[in-house]
Write a protein that holds these residues in place. Structure first.
Motif, PDB file in Angstrom:
ATOM      1  N   PRO A   1      -9.358  -0.733  23.211  1.00 34.80           N
ATOM      2  CA  PRO A   1      -8.395  -1.843  23.169  1.00 34.80           C
ATOM      3  C   PRO A   1      -8.172  -2.436  24.568  1.00 34.80           C
ATOM      4  O   PRO A   1      -8.383  -1.760  25.570  1.00 34.80           O
ATOM      5  CB  PRO A   1      -7.124  -1.189  22.638  1.00 34.80           C
ATOM      6  CG  PRO A   1      -7.563   0.097  22.002  1.00 34.80           C
ATOM      7  CD  PRO A   1      -8.753   0.540  22.763  1.00 34.80           C
TER       8      PRO A   1
ATOM      9  N   ASP B   1      -4.263  -5.201  28.615  1.00 38.20           N
ATOM     10  CA  ASP B   1      -3.001  -5.936  28.635  1.00 38.20           C
ATOM     11  C   ASP B   1      -2.467  -6.235  27.237  1.00 38.20           C
ATOM     12  O   ASP B   1      -1.518  -6.993  27.075  1.00 38.20           O
ATOM     13  CB  ASP B   1      -3.167  -7.238  29.416  1.00 38.20           C
ATOM     14  CG  ASP B   1      -4.265  -8.132  28.830  1.00 38.20           C
ATOM     15  OD1 ASP B   1      -4.866  -7.732  27.796  1.00 38.20           O
ATOM     16  OD2 ASP B   1      -4.521  -9.210  29.386  1.00 38.20           O
ATOM     17  N   ARG B   2      -3.142  -5.669  26.230  1.00 43.26           N
ATOM     18  CA  ARG B   2      -2.758  -5.863  24.834  1.00 43.26           C
ATOM     19  C   ARG B   2      -2.952  -7.286  24.349  1.00 43.26           C
ATOM     20  O   ARG B   2      -2.563  -7.635  23.229  1.00 43.26           O
ATOM     21  CB  ARG B   2      -1.316  -5.404  24.577  1.00 43.26           C
ATOM     22  CG  ARG B   2      -1.096  -3.923  24.823  1.00 43.26           C
ATOM     23  CD  ARG B   2       0.297  -3.485  24.390  1.00 43.26           C
ATOM     24  NE  ARG B   2       0.482  -2.056  24.617  1.00 43.26           N
ATOM     25  CZ  ARG B   2       1.592  -1.390  24.309  1.00 43.26           C
ATOM     26  NH1 ARG B   2       2.619  -2.043  23.759  1.00 43.26           N
ATOM     27  NH2 ARG B   2       1.689  -0.092  24.545  1.00 43.26           N
ATOM     28  N   ARG B   3      -3.544  -8.121  25.185  1.00 42.00           N
ATOM     29  CA  ARG B   3      -3.900  -9.462  24.724  1.00 42.00           C
ATOM     30  C   ARG B   3      -5.180  -9.365  23.915  1.00 42.00           C
ATOM     31  O   ARG B   3      -5.994  -8.449  24.117  1.00 42.00           O
ATOM     32  CB  ARG B   3      -4.103 -10.406  25.905  1.00 42.00           C
ATOM     33  CG  ARG B   3      -2.827 -10.775  26.622  1.00 42.00           C
ATOM     34  CD  ARG B   3      -3.008 -12.017  27.469  1.00 42.00           C
ATOM     35  NE  ARG B   3      -3.318 -13.194  26.653  1.00 42.00           N
ATOM     36  CZ  ARG B   3      -3.430 -14.422  27.154  1.00 42.00           C
ATOM     37  NH1 ARG B   3      -3.290 -14.628  28.448  1.00 42.00           N
ATOM     38  NH2 ARG B   3      -3.695 -15.443  26.376  1.00 42.00           N
TER      39      ARG B   3
END
Length: 289
Positions: A23, A26-28
């Motif tokens: 993943p 930055d979780r973007r």
């Protein structure tokens, strides 16, 4: 960190590169970049300006490192859209953000229409969609003109005619068709016939791309934010006009980006744009919620 992957899809093996972690750090969502007939190598300069993002680049089937076993030589946006859908599923990172240029923008529009949950934001840069033009019949004739030049004289003659067509300003009028065939030497190209007849840009192989008609209802119903982009230097040329007309078809105004049709390219491709300024604009558009 860059990893190269090969994914088996329907009668094809699709090569794609992942730059950064999955993943994402930055979780973007991943930023997916696609072109056609351009493969992943064409997005190196642009991707370098998104080092803080996980970027995915791919080669369309039959181009670059991707192979096909379907017995076909044409490049269909709906077939390519299914390949991109398969890659997005393989990433396992949820819907992506996408920058798509030229024929890749056509594929991306077909992707959003068929798989609306795949893309959060699509920036479709200068999709060369002939059916949206008011002079569509003349544009088809102009397209046939550079195909004919290619068939008659090889890549130099075909590319010179292609450049003449794509750099023409305004609609394709009698004045355009009255021009003599352009001299390849004027563009620094060889005048002798190189014998090639399989170029995906100059032959009929990509006609399904430029003949594609967007599914307006499906695009309007999709949750994807679709942005049609046009280069400031392209506005009155073929791909600039198709971008503006596509935006109007979708009830919006085309968003102006720096430079031209290849505005995101670095100098290594011989058609340098302004990749740094282009990347800044792309980042602003992606972040505009």
């Amino acid at each position: 960190m860059t990893t190269m992957h090969m994914l088996e899809t329907t009668e094809a093996y699709i090569a794609y590169d992942v730059h950064g972690p999955l993943p994402t750090a930055d979780r973007r969502p991943p930023l997916f970049m696609i072109g056609q007939p351009m493969d992943a190598s064409g997005f190196g300069a642009l991707a370098s300006h998104f080092a803080d993002r996980t970027v995915v680049r791919y080669d369309p089937r039959g181009l670059g490192r991707s192979t096909r076993e379907d017995g076909r030589i044409d490049h269909s946006p709906t077939v390519q859209a299914n390949d991109v859908h398969a890659v997005i599923e393989a990433l396992g990172a949820g819907p992506v953000e996408m920058f798509a240029s030229s024929g890749g923008a056509v594929t991306a529009l077909a992707l959003v229409a068929a798989h609306p949950g795949d893309v959060l934001v699509l920036v479709a840069h200068e999709p060369p969609l002939i059916p949206v033009l008011p002079d569509a019949a003349a544009a088809e004739r102009a397209r046939a003109g550079f195909r004919d030049a290619y068939e008659a004289g090889g890549s130099g003659a075909g590319m010179a005619a292609f450049i003449a067509m794509t750099s023409w300003h305004g609609e394709f009028t009698d004045e355009y068709f009255a021009q003599p065939p352009p001299d390849p030497a004027l563009f620094g190209m060889p005048t002798e016939d190189d014998g090639s007849r399989d170029d995906p840009l100059l032959s009929e192989r990509s006609w399904p791309i430029s003949s594609y008609r967007p599914d307006v209802e499906a695009l309007a119903a999709a949750p994807t934010r679709v942005v049609i982009a046009v280069g400031e230097e392209s506005l009155d040329t073929f791909t600039g006009r198709t971008a503006v007309a596509t935006a109007e078809l979708l009830g919006q105004e085309a968003t102006v980006f720096p430079s031209h049709h290849g505005g995101f390219l670095g100098g290594e491709h011989g058609y340098a744009g302004q990749p740094e300024a282009f990347a800044r604009k792309l980042r602003d558009v992606l972040d505009d919620n």
